[in-house]
Design a protein around this motif. Structure first.
Motif, PDB file in Angstrom:
ATOM      1  N   GLN A 256      11.196   6.533  -0.588  1.00 61.76           N
ATOM      2  CA  GLN A 256       9.828   6.995  -0.337  1.00 61.76           C
ATOM      3  C   GLN A 256       8.842   6.376  -1.339  1.00 61.76           C
ATOM      4  O   GLN A 256       7.776   5.890  -0.949  1.00 61.76           O
ATOM      5  CB  GLN A 256       9.748   8.526  -0.430  1.00 61.76           C
ATOM      6  N   PHE A 257       9.215   6.378  -2.618  1.00 64.90           N
ATOM      7  CA  PHE A 257       8.350   5.782  -3.638  1.00 64.90           C
ATOM      8  C   PHE A 257       8.235   4.275  -3.437  1.00 64.90           C
ATOM      9  O   PHE A 257       7.162   3.689  -3.638  1.00 64.90           O
ATOM     10  CB  PHE A 257       8.901   6.092  -5.032  1.00 64.90           C
ATOM     11  N   HIS A 258       9.334   3.648  -3.049  1.00 63.92           N
ATOM     12  CA  HIS A 258       9.303   2.202  -2.774  1.00 63.92           C
ATOM     13  C   HIS A 258       8.339   1.881  -1.635  1.00 63.92           C
ATOM     14  O   HIS A 258       7.534   0.939  -1.736  1.00 63.92           O
ATOM     15  CB  HIS A 258      10.708   1.710  -2.423  1.00 63.92           C
ATOM     16  N   CYS A 259       8.394   2.650  -0.560  1.00 62.09           N
ATOM     17  CA  CYS A 259       7.516   2.388   0.591  1.00 62.09           C
ATOM     18  C   CYS A 259       6.043   2.583   0.213  1.00 62.09           C
ATOM     19  O   CYS A 259       5.182   1.791   0.621  1.00 62.09           O
ATOM     20  CB  CYS A 259       7.892   3.304   1.753  1.00 62.09           C
ATOM     21  N   LEU A 260       5.744   3.605  -0.567  1.00 61.26           N
ATOM     22  CA  LEU A 260       4.363   3.824  -1.000  1.00 61.26           C
ATOM     23  C   LEU A 260       3.892   2.687  -1.903  1.00 61.26           C
ATOM     24  O   LEU A 260       2.736   2.234  -1.807  1.00 61.26           O
ATOM     25  CB  LEU A 260       4.253   5.158  -1.739  1.00 61.26           C
ATOM     26  N   THR A 261       4.769   2.200  -2.764  1.00 60.21           N
ATOM     27  CA  THR A 261       4.406   1.077  -3.638  1.00 60.21           C
ATOM     28  C   THR A 261       4.131  -0.178  -2.828  1.00 60.21           C
ATOM     29  O   THR A 261       3.163  -0.909  -3.083  1.00 60.21           O
ATOM     30  CB  THR A 261       5.537   0.809  -4.647  1.00 60.21           C
ATOM     31  N   MET A 262       4.980  -0.458  -1.832  1.00 62.41           N
ATOM     32  CA  MET A 262       4.780  -1.643  -0.987  1.00 62.41           C
ATOM     33  C   MET A 262       3.491  -1.525  -0.179  1.00 62.41           C
ATOM     34  O   MET A 262       2.770  -2.515   0.014  1.00 62.41           O
ATOM     35  CB  MET A 262       5.973  -1.819  -0.051  1.00 62.41           C
ATOM     36  N   LEU A 263       3.165  -0.320   0.299  1.00 61.16           N
ATOM     37  CA  LEU A 263       1.911  -0.134   1.039  1.00 61.16           C
ATOM     38  C   LEU A 263       0.704  -0.345   0.126  1.00 61.16           C
ATOM     39  O   LEU A 263      -0.317  -0.913   0.555  1.00 61.16           O
ATOM     40  CB  LEU A 263       1.873   1.276   1.638  1.00 61.16           C
ATOM     41  N   ALA A 264       0.807   0.083  -1.132  1.00 63.48           N
ATOM     42  CA  ALA A 264      -0.294  -0.136  -2.072  1.00 63.48           C
ATOM     43  C   ALA A 264      -0.492  -1.623  -2.347  1.00 63.48           C
ATOM     44  O   ALA A 264      -1.631  -2.127  -2.364  1.00 63.48           O
ATOM     45  CB  ALA A 264      -0.010   0.616  -3.371  1.00 63.48           C
ATOM     46  N   LEU A 265       0.606  -2.352  -2.544  1.00 61.63           N
ATOM     47  CA  LEU A 265       0.501  -3.801  -2.754  1.00 61.63           C
ATOM     48  C   LEU A 265      -0.054  -4.493  -1.517  1.00 61.63           C
ATOM     49  O   LEU A 265      -0.850  -5.440  -1.625  1.00 61.63           O
ATOM     50  CB  LEU A 265       1.877  -4.368  -3.116  1.00 61.63           C
ATOM     51  N   THR A 266       0.361  -4.038  -0.339  1.00 63.06           N
ATOM     52  CA  THR A 266      -0.160  -4.612   0.906  1.00 63.06           C
ATOM     53  C   THR A 266      -1.664  -4.397   1.018  1.00 63.06           C
ATOM     54  O   THR A 266      -2.407  -5.299   1.438  1.00 63.06           O
ATOM     55  CB  THR A 266       0.556  -3.977   2.111  1.00 63.06           C
ATOM     56  N   THR A 267      -2.129  -3.217   0.624  1.00 66.87           N
ATOM     57  CA  THR A 267      -3.564  -2.929   0.666  1.00 66.87           C
ATOM     58  C   THR A 267      -4.345  -3.862  -0.257  1.00 66.87           C
ATOM     59  O   THR A 267      -5.420  -4.360   0.105  1.00 66.87           O
ATOM     60  CB  THR A 267      -3.809  -1.467   0.268  1.00 66.87           C
ATOM     61  N   VAL A 268      -3.807  -4.107  -1.444  1.00 63.25           N
ATOM     62  CA  VAL A 268      -4.478  -5.019  -2.389  1.00 63.25           C
ATOM     63  C   VAL A 268      -4.557  -6.434  -1.809  1.00 63.25           C
ATOM     64  O   VAL A 268      -5.608  -7.095  -1.873  1.00 63.25           O
ATOM     65  CB  VAL A 268      -3.727  -5.026  -3.733  1.00 63.25           C
TER      66      VAL A 268
END
Length: 576
Positions: A256-268
């Motif tokens: 779950q934390f990994h997916c949220l981190t990847m979504l944050a990087l994708t947003t950037v």
């Protein structure tokens, strides 16, 4: 407040771009072939599992007792196949999304409408992702049905799908970003794959080497960095879920934390891409390219800037075509990084003394050959489609050059652009022949095996380049055809025939032929395993000549067909 919340919907974020892209993509024949191939792969995986049960089981009771293990194997294989395939497909799909708008002069026109740069980027991204999500949805009923036999936790399926989706979004965002400043889709795809390979594989391997062999200072730093790398690497997250669910180990990565981190990087990355798209569109509206042309015309003519055409004009043009980034600093850094990686690998090999073992040279030479063939395939697949995308193919066909001259000139020129890989491989072979680790017979046998694979691969790539509309489509079709020829057909034959002729079909694969040659030249007896027999140098040479003649003939037929189809539908790319 209510009006602001109502704007936070998918249409506001993507505008009409999403609907337009979805409509266009859904009508392409390639999408139907893509779904067909995906379903065929799923069926193949289940068929292999069924074959394993029927071969290893004796009684029906034993078969039932093995079903949970078989279901676990099928589920794990499907999730990993989806995980790898979705990333590669989204990179290929989105590599031409922005640059085709820029070089068709339509990006500036879009910016004169109420559509903004955010809607352009998100519309392009979600249109490609939604098409691939359909492929994920196809496998869901299969995974749901086989769960009745046990062996799989539904949480593993959910986590695997979520990790796949976030990794796909991240790879698609990077591909879109490279697509803004890269003219060719294949270059954008190559840069994306290269960057992901460095981030997912090279960087973690470097950290592990520093942790194990570095000084205390560097070991501590590498350990701390590795703790962060674990959470942004989808391969580690997927491996963690697999080992945890099946009890092979325990890791601390929370998906779950990994997916949220990847979504944050994708947003950037998407925010950066939106900014670049807006800048490119405004530059097109303001006539930036026209200003560049005037600047070039205002410069004093200098004969030193003119390059003389030598030999075939088609080959010369292919060799002079720019490769990689136009930025000189980026080119230098890329070359320096490549040199450091090569010297690092050989340095580690000599340090740990595994280069002194003859068998260690088999994977090294196979890597060289694979890189050379893939690079040549990538270059050849874009020779004709690049002309179509730039709308210069009609001009080329109006020249006095014949179809044969164009096809073979493009083929030779594109293959010569990968010459540096073959030079490095040749230097490696000669050095270790002199060191006594490789038999000199490799200098005669290996070229036949390499040319066998190179001829058929480049011929298929050229045929796809002539008949497809875009470079990404030509590359995808080439890879699909090679996968069917060298993977799908042998496995299906093994399942149906169960023995007769299976080894003959497997050894028709040029990479298998190379493996046979390398295995023979790295042992002292110089014997080669052909079928169930051990043959000498002359027998292996005759066997290689047999396949070389067959593949050369098939490659020549494909090139002849490419010549005949070269002048058909030459304006199809403009109508796309």
């Amino acid at each position: 407040m209510i009006s602001k919340i109502s704007k936070l919907n998918l249409f506001y974020l993507t505008g009409p771009i999403l609907e337009k892209e979805m409509t266009v993509r859904s009508r392409r024949k390639g999408m139907y072939w893509q779904r067909f191939m995906y379903i065929a792969i799923l069926t193949l995986i289940i068929g292999i599992a069924g074959y394993a049960i029927s071969e290893r089981s004796i009684s029906s009771a034993f078969q039932i007792s093995r079903m949970s293990a078989i279901v676990a194997t099928i589920t794990t294989t499907l999730l990993w196949v989806q995980f790898l395939a979705m990333q590669l497909l989204v990179v290929s799909t989105l590599s031409t999304s922005i640059n085709e708008e820029i070089y068709r002069k339509t990006l500036g026109v879009l910016m004169t409408t109420p559509i903004n740069s955010m809607q352009i980027v998100l519309g392009k991204l979600f249109s490609g992702v939604f098409q691939l999500l359909l492929l994920l949805a196809i496998s869901m009923p299969i995974l749901a049905i086989i769960r009745v036999y046990g062996g799989v936790d539904i949480g593993y399926v959910i986590s695997g799908v979520c990790i796949t989706i976030t990794a796909m979004l991240f790879a698609g965002a990077i591909s879109l970003s490279f697509s803004v400043k890269t003219r060719r889709g294949r270059d954008a795809a190559s840069k994306t794959v290269g960057l992901l390979a460095i981030a997912y594989w090279v960087l973690p391997m470097l950290m592990m080497l520093l942790m194990q062999f570095g000084s205390r200072f560097w070991s501590v730093i590498a350990t701390k960095l590795m703790a962060y790398i674990y959470y942004v690497n989808p391969f580690f997250a997927m491996q963690s879920e697999t080992t945890n669910k099946f009890g092979f180990g325990a890791t601390t990565i929370q998906w779950q934390f990994h997916c949220l981190t990847m979504l944050a990087l994708t947003t950037v990355i998407l925010a950066y891409t939106i900014k670049r798209v807006r800048k490119a569109a405004l530059g097109q509206i303001n006539g930036a390219e026209h200003g560049k042309i005037e600047k070039l015309l205002s410069k004093k003519s200098d004969n030193r800037d003119l390059r003389t055409v030598k030999g075939s004009p088609i080959i010369w043009k292919e060799l002079m075509a720019p490769q990689g980034s136009k930025n000189k600093l980026v080119k230098k850094l890329t070359r320096i990084l490549t040199a450091l990686v090569i010297f690092g690998i050989y340095g580690l090999g000599f340090y740990f003394e595994w280069l002194y073992e003859a068998e260690a040279h088999i994977p090294i030479i196979i890597i060289y050959v694979s890189l050379g063939i893939l690079s040549s395939m990538n270059n050849v697949a874009g020779t004709i489609t690049t002309e179509k995308e730039a709308r210069t193919l009609p001009i080329l066909l109006c020249s006095p050059l014949s179809n044969r001259h164009i096809i073979f000139g493009k083929l030779i020129g594109a293959m010569r652009r990968s010459l540096w890989i073959w030079i490095l491989m040749t230097i490696h072979i000669i050095v270790f022949i002199l060191a006594g680790k490789i038999n000199p017979a490799i200098l005669i046998l290996l070229p036949f095996a390499i040319f066998t694979g190179l001829i058929v691969t480049c011929s298929i790539a050229m045929h796809c380049s002539v008949n497809r509309k875009s470079t990404s489509s030509a590359i995808n079709t080439t890879v699909a055809v090679l996968a069917v020829l060298y993977i799908l057909i042998p496995i299906i034959w093994a399942l149906i025939a169960r023995g007769p002729g299976t080894e003959f079909i497997l050894q028709a694969n040029p990479m298998v032929l190379m493996g046979i040659v390398l295995e023979g030249v790295t042992n002292d007896s110089l014997r080669f395993r052909v079928f169930d027999n051990s043959v000498g140098f002359n027998g292996m040479l005759g066997y290689l000549l047999f396949w070389f003649i067959i593949y050369s003939f098939l490659g020549y037929l494909l090139l002849v067909l490419s010549q005949e189809n070269l002048r058909k539908n030459i304006f199809s790319a403009a109508k796309k």
